[in-house]
Design an enzyme around this catalytic site. Structure first.
Site, short mmCIF file in Angstrom:
data_model
loop_
_atom_site.label_atom_id
_atom_site.label_comp_id
_atom_site.label_asym_id
_atom_site.label_seq_id
_atom_site.Cartn_x
_atom_site.Cartn_y
_atom_site.Cartn_z
N LEU A 1 1.07 -1.26 0.03
CA LEU A 1 -0.07 -0.06 0.01
C LEU A 1 0.78 1.33 0.11
CD1 LEU A 1 -2.70 -0.97 2.60
CD2 LEU A 1 -2.78 -1.31 0.29
N ARG B 1 0.96 14.27 6.54
CA ARG B 1 1.63 14.98 7.79
C ARG B 1 3.30 14.88 7.48
NH1 ARG B 1 -0.20 10.73 12.12
NH2 ARG B 1 -0.68 9.45 10.38
N TYR C 1 45.48 18.76 -9.69
CA TYR C 1 44.55 17.88 -10.22
C TYR C 1 45.17 16.65 -11.11
CZ TYR C 1 40.77 16.35 -13.58
OH TYR C 1 39.83 15.54 -13.84
N ASN D 1 56.82 11.38 -8.18
CA ASN D 1 56.65 12.82 -6.98
C ASN D 1 55.88 13.91 -8.10
OD1 ASN D 1 56.70 14.88 -5.51
ND2 ASN D 1 58.13 13.83 -4.18
N ASN E 1 43.27 17.31 -19.14
CA ASN E 1 42.83 16.11 -19.67
C ASN E 1 41.66 16.70 -20.71
OD1 ASN E 1 41.20 17.12 -17.61
ND2 ASN E 1 40.27 15.14 -17.26
#
Ligand code: UD1
Ligand code: MG
Length: 487
Positions: free
Chosen positions: A26, A33, A387, A398, A407
């Site tokens: 159901l 409410r 990034y 490193n 990219n």
């Protein structure tokens, strides 16, 4: 003779305790409410829609058709259901004239079905499979038309009450608004979950009337019909009524969510996970955390995340669908999604690892570093303001501060490959597609646009020139102009 008898008995028990199953959920009500525009069953609990939890209950109840009765927000509810694997049917109830009217919308679908119809409520998300099983079994074992899931509540206000005759037999369910004053103290309530005999349901549903305080067709009036027809109704009391509580308000939703979270954190703590502040830590039930992990306040672990032994999850971490290895340190305020972090690696503070990031063992991702679709090898370091996207970094690489794998050219994405042992100086732009060969050095501030062969030094920046004395001369000139203005 004895053996024969017991064999017969057990066989008939078996026949009685299993029968084909069809489940009706159901879910057409508006959830007035809740006071939200979102249909009630699409509110999330522990990361999933309420309806999703109830569909889980249905599938755990056993094999069989599942029909969802929808009305308010039916399209959105359908979209939610389509995301699941498995077959579900949907019936639209419009307008919504009560729970009996809702189930009556399935009458066509019930034609020819013989067995048990389990009725669940779309806003009761926590039912345990044992309870549903017990409910179904209690109907079959007693041969009743209906079994009603009940609970005993300290405050039964708002619930339909179970009415019994002096002999204790169930004679009806009365809604709050239809109670006689002397029935208000009855604290045995209808939790809104039922097992019906399909033939009974098909026969009696069309006869329901709506002559009650709300002018609705009450599913609960079928209890009277069962008594009259002789099949009768029985109750099955939930072991802990809390599992059968429905969600009616946002407050109830947040309370249930807090309780479920706390239960899971307790389980984790019982298994050796140190959680500093359970009130401010959220972990989905689907997350696995090994012993000896330490989790700091305001960490959020979601979805399929797993955390290996000995790792530390710092404050403010939001980790979703990610694999965190052993002895990993997630420093404060990292957002990690769809990623893998190898053993003994360290991440953060303030790192953002997006989907497809894989950090090797002992690697280090530092503050203000964003990664996406990036495989970063063992012991490599990307420590500051960088990034790395669509990239593959070998071992012992490193990357200096402020580097970018460029990219995206506005149309397509390209890959950057940085081989083992490469050192990239700070402020380097790597315009992909590009490969930086093993053991190379890139001078700080370079903008690389072509591949770098192994073991070389790449410098890609304009030459520096100095105009000696220029700054001093400019200062003198400005000072002279100021003096002139004043005089
Ligand atoms: C119902 C029971 C009550 C029980 C309580 C338990 C009836 C008449 N009463 O009352 O005895 O104690 O649940 O929570 O059944 N729905 C529809 N279509 C409708 C009306 C309701 O699909 O036309 C759905 C709702 O979305 C909800 C469920 O049925 O999921 C229960 O409806 P609700 O209005 O909450 O019933 P209660 O008044 O709480
Ligand atoms: Mg209700």
């Amino acid at each position: 003779m004895q053996g024969h008898h017991s064999e017969n008995f057990s066989r008939s028990m078996h026949q009685q305790t299993t029968s084909p199953l069809l489940t009706i959920i159901l879910a057409a009500g508006k959830g007035t409410r809740m006071k939200t525009s979102l249909p009630k069953v699409l509110h999330t609990l522990r990361g999933r829609h309420l309806i999703d939890h109830v569909l889980d209950t249905a599938s755990r109840a056993g094999p069989g058709r599942v029909i969802v009765i929808s009305g308010h927000g039916a399209d959105a509810v359908a979209a939610s259901i389509r995301r699941r694997t498995g077959q579900y049917e949907m019936v639209i109830q419009e307008p919504q004239l009560g729970t009996g009217h809702a189930v009556a919308q399935c009458l066509g679908g019930l034609a020819g079905f013989d067995g048990t119809v389990l009725v669940l409520s779309g806003d009761v998300p926590k039912l345990r499979p044992e309870t549903v099983e017990g409910l179904i079994r209690s109907r079959l074992e007693t041969g009743s038309d209906i079994s009603i899931l009940t609970g005993y509540l300290a405050d039964p206000t708002g619930y339909g009450r179970i009415i019994r005759d002096p002999g204790g037999k169930v004679t009806g369910i009365r809604e709050q608004r239809d109670l006689h004053p002397d029935q208000e103290s009855i604290n045995e309530v209808n939790l809104g979950v039922y097992a019906f005999d399909a033939a009974f349901l098909t026969r009696e549903l069309p006869k329901l009337r709506n002559d009650n305080a709300q002018g609705e067709y009450y599913l609960t009036d079928l209890v009277g019909a069962a008594v009259r027809s002789g099949g009768g109704a029985v109750t099955f009391a939930a072991e802990d009524h809390a599992e059968a509580l429905g969600i009616n308000t946002l407050l109830e939703l947040s309370e249930m969510e807090t309780n479920m979270n706390r239960e899971y954190l307790k389980k984790l703590m019982d298994s050796g996970v140190r959680i500093l502040d359970p009130a401010r830590t959220w972990i989905d039930d689907t997350v696995t955390v090994e012993a000896d992990v330490v989790i700091h306040p305001t960490a959020f672990l979601y979805g399929t995340t797993t955390v290996g032994a000995g790792s530390v999850i710092g404050p403010g971490a939001v980790i979703t669908d990610s694999l965190i290895g052993r002895d990993v340190e997630i420093r404060p305020y990292c957002v990690i999604t769809g990623s893998k972090v190898g053993d003994q690696a360290a991440v953060g503070p303030f790192s953002h690892m997006r989907a497809g990031t894989e950090i090797g063992p002992s690697a280090r991702i530092g503050n203000y570093v964003e990664t996406k679709m990036a495989v970063i090898g063992e012991n490599s370091k990307v420590s500051h303001l960088t990034y790395v996207g669509d990239a593959e970094l070998g071992n012992n690489v490193n990357i200096g501060a402020g580097c970018v794998t460029c990219n995206y050219d506005g149309f397509n994405k390209y890959r950057t490959v940085i081989e083992d042992g490469v050192f990239v100086g700070s402020g380097t732009m790597m315009v992909a597609p590009i490969t930086i060969g093993k053991g190379s050095l890139v001078a700080a501030g370079s903008t690389l646009t072509k591949d770098v062969p192994p073991d070389s030094l790449a410098i890609a920046r304009s030459h520096q020139s100095e105009k000696q004395g220029w700054a001093a001369k400019r200062r003198e000139k400005l000072a002279a102009e100021k003096k002139k203005e004043k005089s």
